[in-house]
Each structure stands twice: as C-alpha cells, then as structure tokens.
Motif scaffolding. Structure first.
Motif, PDB file in Angstrom:
ATOM      1  N   MET A  81      83.937 126.429  81.743  1.00 36.55           N
ATOM      2  CA  MET A  81      83.334 127.217  80.663  1.00 36.55           C
ATOM      3  C   MET A  81      84.435 127.695  79.735  1.00 36.55           C
ATOM      4  O   MET A  81      85.431 128.289  80.173  1.00 36.55           O
ATOM      5  CB  MET A  81      82.573 128.414  81.248  1.00 36.55           C
ATOM      6  CG  MET A  81      82.003 129.339  80.187  1.00 36.55           C
ATOM      7  SD  MET A  81      81.188 130.776  80.933  1.00 36.55           S
ATOM      8  CE  MET A  81      80.952 131.787  79.476  1.00 36.55           C
ATOM      9  N   MET A 134      80.040 124.683  77.994  1.00 32.25           N
ATOM     10  CA  MET A 134      79.982 124.469  79.449  1.00 32.25           C
ATOM     11  C   MET A 134      80.014 122.966  79.688  1.00 32.25           C
ATOM     12  O   MET A 134      79.156 122.227  79.198  1.00 32.25           O
ATOM     13  CB  MET A 134      78.705 125.060  80.041  1.00 32.25           C
ATOM     14  CG  MET A 134      78.544 124.798  81.542  1.00 32.25           C
ATOM     15  SD  MET A 134      79.541 125.874  82.579  1.00 32.25           S
ATOM     16  CE  MET A 134      78.530 127.368  82.546  1.00 32.25           C
ATOM     17  N   ALA A 147      79.735 136.398  80.968  1.00 36.79           N
ATOM     18  CA  ALA A 147      79.503 135.630  79.744  1.00 36.79           C
ATOM     19  C   ALA A 147      79.269 136.555  78.557  1.00 36.79           C
ATOM     20  O   ALA A 147      79.776 136.319  77.444  1.00 36.79           O
ATOM     21  CB  ALA A 147      78.308 134.698  79.940  1.00 36.79           C
ATOM     22  N   LEU A 185      73.557 131.000  80.624  1.00 35.66           N
ATOM     23  CA  LEU A 185      74.476 130.962  79.485  1.00 35.66           C
ATOM     24  C   LEU A 185      73.713 130.771  78.175  1.00 35.66           C
ATOM     25  O   LEU A 185      74.037 131.392  77.147  1.00 35.66           O
ATOM     26  CB  LEU A 185      75.503 129.845  79.683  1.00 35.66           C
ATOM     27  CG  LEU A 185      76.575 129.711  78.602  1.00 35.66           C
ATOM     28  CD1 LEU A 185      77.398 130.994  78.508  1.00 35.66           C
ATOM     29  CD2 LEU A 185      77.487 128.522  78.897  1.00 35.66           C
ATOM     30  N   VAL A 211      76.117 122.759  76.070  1.00 39.04           N
ATOM     31  CA  VAL A 211      75.896 122.764  77.518  1.00 39.04           C
ATOM     32  C   VAL A 211      75.441 121.373  77.951  1.00 39.04           C
ATOM     33  O   VAL A 211      74.876 120.624  77.166  1.00 39.04           O
ATOM     34  CB  VAL A 211      74.838 123.818  77.929  1.00 39.04           C
ATOM     35  CG1 VAL A 211      75.361 125.226  77.672  1.00 39.04           C
ATOM     36  CG2 VAL A 211      73.532 123.585  77.189  1.00 39.04           C
TER      37      VAL A 211
END
Length: 449
Positions: free
Chosen positions: A370, A364, A343, A306, A325
């Motif tokens: 997500m 995330m 993504a 990601l 994240v």
C-alpha cells in the motif's frame, strides 16, 4: 542469525568429547596395566621354561660319552620358536641349544636372573654347583606385538561406543532440556500484545528464577502500559463531551454577535476548540493503536475498506484522490478497524500537507503493498527520520496535531509491519510517500508499545 550456540549443542558436544577423552584415558591406563601383567606372565614363562629344561639338559650332558662339544636339540616338527635357549658351562662354552637359538644374542659369559638386550629378554639359571648354565631368551618384538594387539582390542569397541554415547548423550540432553525449549518457543511465539505470565511449571530448578523474573517484568510492563493507555484514552474521551458542548455554545454565540471585532475573537475561540477536539480524537486513536489490537484472528480483505475510506474524503476535495486497487482480494491479518485508522491518517496526512494542486495517489498492489503519495516540497532527511515521532511535524503551514504518522506507525509496528517514509516519492522529483505491506501483518509481531 545469532552467533550463540544452543545449550543443547554445547552439552552434547562437551559431554561426548569428555566421555571420549575418558574412554581414551581408560584404554591407555588399561593398556599399561595389561602390558605390566603380560610382562609378569612372560617373565614367569621364561623362568618356568628354564627350570623345566635345565634338569633335562644336565642329564643329557652328563650322560654323554664326551662332555665337550655343542649339540642342537631336535625339533619334532617345524614351528616358530618364540623361546630359545642355550646351555653353557661357566667359561661360556656352548653345550646345548634349541633348534632356532642364535648364540649371538647372548652375552659372552652366562649370568643368572633377568637381563635385557636391545632385542631380547633373557633369563638365566645355574645347576651342578654353578658349573652349568641355561639361558632362555624371548624377543621383545613378541611382547610389543602382544601389547599392541591388546591395545587394539581395547580401542576397537570405542568405534561403536563413541557413536552410541553421542546418541545417548544427545537424547538425554534433549529430554532434559525439553521444558526449557518449550519455554523458549512459548516466548518466541507470543504476539506483541501478549503480556500474560509464562508457564514455569515444568522448568528445571536452575531456570525457574528466570521465569519468575520474566513474569514480574511482564506484570510491571503490563501495569505501566495499562496506566498510560488508560490515561490517554480517558483524557481524550472525557474531553469530547465538554469540548462539543463548548463548541456548540461558541457557535451559537457567534450567530448572536453583531460586533465584528467580538465575532472575530469568537471565531478564533471556535477554531481553537475545533483543534482541541481533533487533538482529543487523535489521542484516542493513538491509545487504540498502542493498545495491542492491531491483529485479528482471521484474515480480512482490505480492498473494500481502503475504497470506503477514500470515498469518505471525496466530498472534502473532489477529484483529488486517485485510488488504484486490484480486482481481487488482498487478505491480511491486520484488524479492519486498525487498518481503517491507519489508512485514514495516511490519506489525511497526504491531503493536509501535500500540494493542493496535485492529486493524492492511494495505491494497493496485488502483493499487498500500500502506497500513499502526494506532491509538494521535499522533506529533508533529518526531518524525515523524526516524522513518525509523536507531535513531530515538518515545516508546514497546514494545521495538524503531529500525530497522524505516529498513529500509523504504532499500528504498523504492533502488527509486525514496517512503515517506510520517502521523500521525494518513488518515480518523482518531489513529494512525499508512505509505503507498507499489509500481508506482512502477523508474521513478525513488533515490540509492545
């Protein structure tokens, strides 16, 4: 939860109830037969008793000094007397009786043969030219007690036989249906992309046609899906080379033209070719998304992927993407390549259709949720419901093929995840949000697409 009960449960309960009813009917029939046989035995005992006692009674009466008057036969010791008797003359005068006999239970005049009163069964016999009569009586309660004890003796084993029958029937049914249960589990455990034939070797004869029909359906579905995916993939792949060649030639032609009117037309052709090239790429991604390869055999950490995808968009819009994240790994059975396509399409969709003055939040969380959020106008509920369909787009001026959310939804569905679309975004008065949980991948494989 399904309201339909299992075949094993139905057979177990049905057979047990049926066996129990048959046992009860058998006990009832046996009880009636036993009661009939006991009545015959008791009647024979009455008749035999009368015939044995009558000669002795006649001898005793004839040897008396006086033939008149009643005499009670003495008892050797105290005991319950089930059979009582009286000896009378033709006029009903009592001449001899047993020690517990009650003359009141007998009729006024003696009679031969079997008779019944409300309380006793009586047998009468005569001797000396029908001048002397003996009548032997037995209480009906004694017979009912004997019949009840016989019935209880037949019923008591049922308390052991019914549980044993229940266990035996359950075991036999379970053993017989084991191939069917294995067939059920093999179908339930299949992934979304597993269209291989089911095993029908050990199935009972009654279920074999079902397995054959399922295999035929899977074969037809596999051929249809393969044809669709092959057409989409081949079309997109074969278009790439001629489109790239045409685009290069158009770009070269644009540099050689001096006429602005012609140059404008060439620019329009170039833009059309770019759009067609992008569409072919999206169609190829859609074919991969629908190809059933959304899951991997081993879990992978999706956080670095990601982050890499987000960095790829940074040169196109510096500072617009806000990535959040966790510091630790977020492992998922989602295939890394499939997650990268998912993504990329979600972020590209947010950047293309969101407000350029507002950032795109890519988040995330620790539990694998997500979220991709962007600012902009609110999408009406009726349009929100169809955005995941192919070539469906919200009323927007931004260029696009209408396949980004369809590709993301195909990957999510193939991996057993749910793609949630919201407008306005969570905690905001406007915007658009897409959310899914990558840790759900592989738990509930979705339908084949």
């Amino acid at each position: 939860m399904s309201r339909n009960s299992s075949l094993q449960k139905r057979l177990g309960i049905g057979l047990t109830l049926g066996a129990t009813v048959l046992w009860l009917l058998g006990v009832a029939a046996s009880g009636l037969v036993a009661q009939h046989e006991m009545n015959e035995v008791f009647d024979s005992a009455l008749e035999e008793t009368a015939q044995r006692i009558l000669p002795l009674a006649v001898t005793d009466i004839l040897n008396r000094e006086s033939n008149t008057g009643n005499r009670t036969a003495p008892a050797l010791k105290e005991h319950d007397e089930y059979l009582t008797y009286v000896v009378r003359d033709r006029q009903g005068n009592l001449l001899l009786q047993s020690h517990d006999a009650d003359p009141g239970i007998f009729a006024a005049l003696p009679r031969e043969g079997f008779t019944n009163t409300s309380t006793h069964r009586i047998y009468g016999a005569s001797a000396v030219s029908d001048t002397l009569y003996i009548e032997v009586a037995e209480p009906l309660a004694h017979r009912r007690e004997a019949a009840l004890e016989a019935g209880i003796a037949l019923l008591v084993p049922l308390f052991v036989l019914i549980p044993v029958s229940l266990f035996g029937i359950w075991w036999v049914v379970r053993l017989s249906l084991r191939p069917v249960i294995e067939f059920q589990h093999s179908i339930e455990a299949r992934g979304a992309s597993d269209l291989s034939p089911v095993n029908k070797d050990r199935l009972p004869e009654e279920f074999e046609p079902t397995a054959v029909a399922v295999n035929r359906l899977l074969e037809r579905l596999n051929r249809a899906l393969d044809a669709e995916r092959s057409f989409t993939a081949n079309s997109a792949h074969e278009l790439r080379t001629p489109l790239a060649t045409a685009l290069a030639k158009v770009q070269r032609l644009k540099t050689q033209l001096e006429d602005q009117h012609l140059k404008k037309n060439v620019v329009e052709v170039e833009q059309a070719l770019r759009g067609l090239s992008t569409l072919s790429g999206k169609l190829l991604e859609l074919a991969k998304a629908e190809g059933g390869g959304a899951l991997s055999q081993q879990p992978h950490d999706l956080v670095p992927i990601l982050a890499m995808i987000s960095r790829d968009f940074e040169p196109l819009a510096p500072g617009r993407i806000r990535l959040t994240v966790p510091d630790h790994k977020v492992n998922s059975l989602l295939d890394p390549d499939a997650f990268a396509i998912l993504a990329r399409n979600l972020i590209e969709n947010a950047m293309k259709h969101g407000s350029v003055q507002q950032p795109v939040d890519v988040i995330m969380t620790d539990d694998g949720r997500m979220r991709v959020c962007n600012g902009g106008d609110i999408v009406p509920p009726d349009q929100l419901a169809v955005l995941r369909n192919r070539f469906s787009r919200h009323d927007t001026r931004a260029a696009g093929s209408g396949l980004g959310l369809a590709i993301a939804d195909a990957i999510a569905s193939g991996a057993g995840m749910t793609l949630h679309l919201r407008s306005p975004a969570t905690g905001r008065a406007d915007g658009f949000e897409v959310e899914l949980n990558v840790t759900d991948a592989g738990r509930n494989p979705g339908p084949c697409t």
